[in-house]
Design a protein around this motif. Structure first.
Motif, short mmCIF file in Angstrom:
data_model
loop_
_atom_site.label_atom_id
_atom_site.label_comp_id
_atom_site.label_asym_id
_atom_site.label_seq_id
_atom_site.Cartn_x
_atom_site.Cartn_y
_atom_site.Cartn_z
N TRP A 16 3.42 -5.89 -7.07
CA TRP A 16 3.08 -5.59 -5.69
C TRP A 16 1.70 -4.97 -5.67
O TRP A 16 1.36 -4.15 -6.52
N ASN A 17 0.89 -5.38 -4.70
CA ASN A 17 -0.43 -4.79 -4.48
C ASN A 17 -1.29 -4.79 -5.74
O ASN A 17 -1.95 -3.81 -6.06
N SER A 74 0.89 -8.62 -1.75
CA SER A 74 -0.21 -7.80 -1.23
C SER A 74 0.24 -7.01 0.00
O SER A 74 -0.37 -6.00 0.35
N GLN A 75 1.31 -7.47 0.65
CA GLN A 75 1.88 -6.77 1.81
C GLN A 75 3.08 -5.92 1.40
O GLN A 75 3.86 -5.49 2.24
N LYS A 76 3.23 -5.75 0.07
CA LYS A 76 4.32 -4.94 -0.52
C LYS A 76 5.70 -5.49 -0.15
O LYS A 76 6.65 -4.74 0.05
#
Length: 86
Positions: A16-17, A74-76
């Motif tokens: 994530w991210n 990228s948006q978790k």
């Protein structure tokens, strides 16, 4: 780190991210490589030749899904599972 696919002992995972460029982590028998989704080049690390070839073949077949998962991460959000290489 979520695992999005497993085939022939190869784990495909995404953070994530994570940092750019869009990439995934391929793990096999204690080795790991970060592979750029767009170019399919190894950014960092190493896989044995056969495992690398299989990971690249799989990624080429599922590039759009990998990019979609990159956006989710990228948006978790949890990435979606992707069909393994057959």
């Amino acid at each position: 780190m979520p695992t999005v696919s497993v085939f022939y002992g190869i784990l495909i995972q995404m953070f994530w991210n994570d940092h750019a460029p869009p990439h995934f982590h391929a793990r096999y028998a204690g080795d790991e490589a970060l592979i750029d989704i767009r170019t399919l080049e190894v950014i960092r690390g190493h896989l044995p030749p056969r495992a690398r070839s299989l990971a690249m073949e799989w990624a080429d077949q599922h590039r759009a899904e990998l990019l979609e998962n990159w956006e989710l991460c990228s948006q978790k959000q949890h990435p979606k599972e992707i069909e393994p290489l057959k």
